[in-house]
Design an enzyme around this catalytic site. Structure first.
Site, PDB file in Angstrom:
ATOM      1  N   GLU A 169     -11.601  46.796  70.050  1.00 49.03           N
ATOM      2  CA  GLU A 169     -12.825  46.002  69.836  1.00 49.03           C
ATOM      3  C   GLU A 169     -13.410  46.206  68.435  1.00 49.03           C
ATOM      4  O   GLU A 169     -14.607  46.439  68.290  1.00 49.03           O
ATOM      5  CB  GLU A 169     -13.860  46.335  70.927  1.00 49.03           C
ATOM      6  CG  GLU A 169     -13.300  46.128  72.333  1.00 49.03           C
ATOM      7  CD  GLU A 169     -14.203  46.669  73.454  1.00 49.03           C
ATOM      8  OE1 GLU A 169     -15.302  47.151  73.164  1.00 49.03           O
ATOM      9  OE2 GLU A 169     -13.778  46.600  74.620  1.00 49.03           O
ATOM     10  N   ASN A 211      -6.518  46.006  70.432  1.00 49.84           N
ATOM     11  CA  ASN A 211      -6.917  45.607  71.779  1.00 49.84           C
ATOM     12  C   ASN A 211      -8.341  45.062  71.740  1.00 49.84           C
ATOM     13  O   ASN A 211      -9.223  45.648  71.111  1.00 49.84           O
ATOM     14  CB  ASN A 211      -6.864  46.864  72.672  1.00 49.84           C
ATOM     15  CG  ASN A 211      -7.113  46.598  74.149  1.00 49.84           C
ATOM     16  OD1 ASN A 211      -6.467  45.732  74.746  1.00 49.84           O
ATOM     17  ND2 ASN A 211      -8.029  47.353  74.745  1.00 49.84           N
ATOM     18  N   HIS A 247     -11.105  40.305  80.375  1.00 55.27           N
ATOM     19  CA  HIS A 247     -12.209  40.426  81.340  1.00 55.27           C
ATOM     20  C   HIS A 247     -12.798  39.033  81.507  1.00 55.27           C
ATOM     21  O   HIS A 247     -13.496  38.536  80.620  1.00 55.27           O
ATOM     22  CB  HIS A 247     -13.275  41.388  80.818  1.00 55.27           C
ATOM     23  CG  HIS A 247     -12.818  42.809  80.811  1.00 55.27           C
ATOM     24  ND1 HIS A 247     -12.596  43.516  81.974  1.00 55.27           N
ATOM     25  CD2 HIS A 247     -12.515  43.649  79.797  1.00 55.27           C
ATOM     26  CE1 HIS A 247     -12.195  44.741  81.675  1.00 55.27           C
ATOM     27  NE2 HIS A 247     -12.136  44.849  80.354  1.00 55.27           N
ATOM     28  N   GLU A 276      -6.586  44.628  80.557  1.00 54.71           N
ATOM     29  CA  GLU A 276      -7.756  44.979  81.376  1.00 54.71           C
ATOM     30  C   GLU A 276      -8.204  43.817  82.263  1.00 54.71           C
ATOM     31  O   GLU A 276      -9.404  43.605  82.473  1.00 54.71           O
ATOM     32  CB  GLU A 276      -8.922  45.406  80.468  1.00 54.71           C
ATOM     33  CG  GLU A 276      -8.584  46.546  79.515  1.00 54.71           C
ATOM     34  CD  GLU A 276      -9.763  47.012  78.660  1.00 54.71           C
ATOM     35  OE1 GLU A 276     -10.913  46.660  78.959  1.00 54.71           O
ATOM     36  OE2 GLU A 276      -9.501  47.746  77.685  1.00 54.71           O
ATOM     37  N   ASP A 278      -9.602  41.384  84.825  1.00 51.90           N
ATOM     38  CA  ASP A 278     -10.331  41.210  86.076  1.00 51.90           C
ATOM     39  C   ASP A 278     -11.073  39.878  86.021  1.00 51.90           C
ATOM     40  O   ASP A 278     -11.221  39.292  84.944  1.00 51.90           O
ATOM     41  CB  ASP A 278     -11.255  42.391  86.435  1.00 51.90           C
ATOM     42  CG  ASP A 278     -12.216  42.820  85.344  1.00 51.90           C
ATOM     43  OD1 ASP A 278     -12.506  42.022  84.424  1.00 51.90           O
ATOM     44  OD2 ASP A 278     -12.703  43.972  85.405  1.00 51.90           O
TER      45      ASP A 278
HETATM   46  O1  9MR Z   1     -14.383  50.550  83.063  1.00 53.91           O
HETATM   47  C1  9MR Z   1     -15.050  51.297  82.067  1.00 53.91           C
HETATM   48  C2  9MR Z   1     -16.339  51.852  82.645  1.00 53.91           C
HETATM   49  O2  9MR Z   1     -16.058  52.831  83.602  1.00 53.91           O
HETATM   50  C3  9MR Z   1     -17.219  52.404  81.546  1.00 53.91           C
HETATM   51  O3  9MR Z   1     -18.476  52.782  82.097  1.00 53.91           O
HETATM   52  C4  9MR Z   1     -17.386  51.367  80.444  1.00 53.91           C
HETATM   53  C5  9MR Z   1     -18.291  51.856  79.334  1.00 53.91           C
HETATM   54  O4  9MR Z   1     -18.178  51.083  78.194  1.00 53.91           O
HETATM   55  O5  9MR Z   1     -16.113  51.039  79.928  1.00 53.91           O
HETATM   56  C6  9MR Z   1     -15.316  50.389  80.880  1.00 53.91           C
HETATM   57  O6  9MR Z   1     -14.054  50.008  80.317  1.00 53.91           O
HETATM   58  C7  9MR Z   1     -14.118  49.144  79.168  1.00 53.91           C
HETATM   59  C8  9MR Z   1     -12.885  49.452  78.334  1.00 53.91           C
HETATM   60  O7  9MR Z   1     -12.805  50.806  78.024  1.00 53.91           O
HETATM   61  C9  9MR Z   1     -12.846  48.619  77.062  1.00 53.91           C
HETATM   62  N1  9MR Z   1     -12.987  47.220  77.342  1.00 53.91           N
HETATM   63  C10 9MR Z   1     -14.105  46.842  78.236  1.00 53.91           C
HETATM   64  C11 9MR Z   1     -14.044  47.662  79.514  1.00 53.91           C
HETATM   65  C12 9MR Z   1     -15.125  47.206  80.489  1.00 53.91           C
HETATM   66  O8  9MR Z   1     -16.395  47.465  79.966  1.00 53.91           O
END
Ligand code: 9MR
Length: 374
Positions: A169, A211, A247, A276, A278
């Site tokens: 990101e 990513n 996402h 990732e 969903d």
């Molecule tokens: O699923 C992750 C969640 O448990 C955390 O609280 C969150 C904090 O930013 O991050 C989530 O995973 C993220 C991933 O690392 C990067 N892309 C977005 C994902 C969803 O927020």
């Protein structure tokens, strides 16, 4: 996904033998799983729940404690992505202290179950420890902090990580470098290339990825990644792949241009991946999705899988958790949910069957002769 190369025949033969051993259930029939249905050259992965939002939830740490969860994880997937356990705040909580236990446990579980691991992540603006965010460092110190971290974390899992999300990101919605990223802000965007170089030095066989989310449709963000990828490749920086997190929300359409986006990076000689996936939806009163919503969700999942299947070197397809029991979605989007392919009790939604049937059909149509995995 399509090309055949001689060099990987031996690797594929090994993989085939291995999956026969660890996976008595073969493709076909009602006992099919995602991993058994999938073409041999496509890894099917999930995030492994723990850390992050889970810490504030009223359940024990999922991965170590939930046995039925672990069983489904082993049975359905042949790739695993630590959801939070390799992020800076988790694995490097104090300047001189690393916390490797939980990540080690995932890597061990993956090895025992014939799964690849996707490492996540090394250079990100979010989930960094307070000592890093609030410290005052000279440029030279900050650079050394990043180099030491990458060297130590990537080096620890050398030979055990299939793909690393090196830079996560790094661009905002306007395709500009994110100034929230401490390393980019303090050291300049050139630090991205260094992060890839340091990761490659620490594990020369790991495939190193860019990513991001919001790259499922063409636009300025995708353009920024394409420009960066060309620059890095021209400078012989060890960049190997580009990944779409995917996402998705049913408030917006299905990503029907995703294959085209991935193809642009495939054309540069890069691997691509879905990392990732969903698909969240607005929940009706009572919280139970309608049959129509579930059918629509299944088409979104299938659209993303079809995009990966359509592109030669899309070898890794990961969903961000497989059960609503542990999804990040309702915690971050309170009126939305039901974003994964299984209910809280691990029973399967239409989206699960859409993925499985699409994988089985792809395998039947002669996929599985593409590039192998080290
Ligand atoms: O699923 C992750 C969640 O448990 C955390 O609280 C969150 C904090 O930013 O991050 C989530 O995973 C993220 C991933 O690392 C990067 N892309 C977005 C994902 C969803 O927020």
């Amino acid at each position: 996904m399509k090309r055949a190369t001689r060099a990987v025949v031996a690797v594929l033969a090994t993989t085939a033998t291995l999956s026969f051993v660890v996976q008595p259930v073969q493709a076909g029939g009602k006992d099919q799983t995602l991993r058994s249905a999938a073409p041999r050259d496509l890894r099917i992965g999930t995030a492994v729940a723990g850390g992050g939002h889970h810490v504030d939830q009223p359940y024990p740490d999922p991965f170590p404690n939930d046995k039925p969860y672990r069983q489904v994880l082993a049975k359905e997937f042949n790739s695993a992505s630590p959801e939070n356990q390799m992020k800076w705040e988790f694995i490097h909580p104090e300047r001189n202290k690393y916390n490797f236990g939980p990540a080690d446990a995932i890597v061990r579980f993956a090895r025992d179950n014939g799964q690849a691991v996707r490492g996540h992540t090394l250079l990100w603006h979010s989930q960094n420890p307070a000592w890093l965010n609030e410290g005052t460092f000279t440029e030279a110190e900050l650079r050394k902090i990043l180099k030491d971290h990458i060297t130590k974390v990537v080096g620890r899992y050398k030979g055990k990580i299939h793909q690393w999300d090196v830079a996560n990101e790094i661009f905002n919605e306007n395709g500009e470098y994110r100034q929230e990223n401490i390393f980019i802000r303090e050291l300049g965007p050139g630090i991205v290339a260094d992060a890839f170089r340091w990761a490659h030095q620490a594990d020369p066989k790991a495939q190193l990825f860019l990513n991001d989310y919001g790259v499922e449709w063409p636009g300025v963000k995708v353009d920024a990644y394409e420009t960066l990828a060309k620059q890095l490749l021209a400078a012989r920086v060890p960049l190997h792949g580009f990944a779409s997190q995917a996402h998705l929300s049913m408030r917006y359409g299905a990503p029907d241009q995703l294959a085209g986006v991935l193809q642009r990076f495939d054309n540069l000689g890069l691997k691509t991946a879905i990392t990732e996936l969903d698909v969240r939806m607005d929940l009706p009163e009572g919280g139970v999705p309608t049959a129509e919503q579930l059918a629509t969700q299944a088409t979104y999942y299938k659209t993303v899988l079809d995009a990966c299947l359509a592109v030669d070197d899309c070898n890794s397809f990961t969903i961000w958790g497989f059960t609503d029991k542990y999804s990040w979605v309702p915690v971050f989007f309170p009126s939305e949910g039901a974003a994964t392919v299984m209910w809280e009790d691990f029973t399967k939604k239409p989206a699960y069957y859409a993925l499985r049937d699409t994988l089985a059909a792809a395998r039947g149509h002669g996929h599985g002769h593409g590039h192998g995995h080290h």
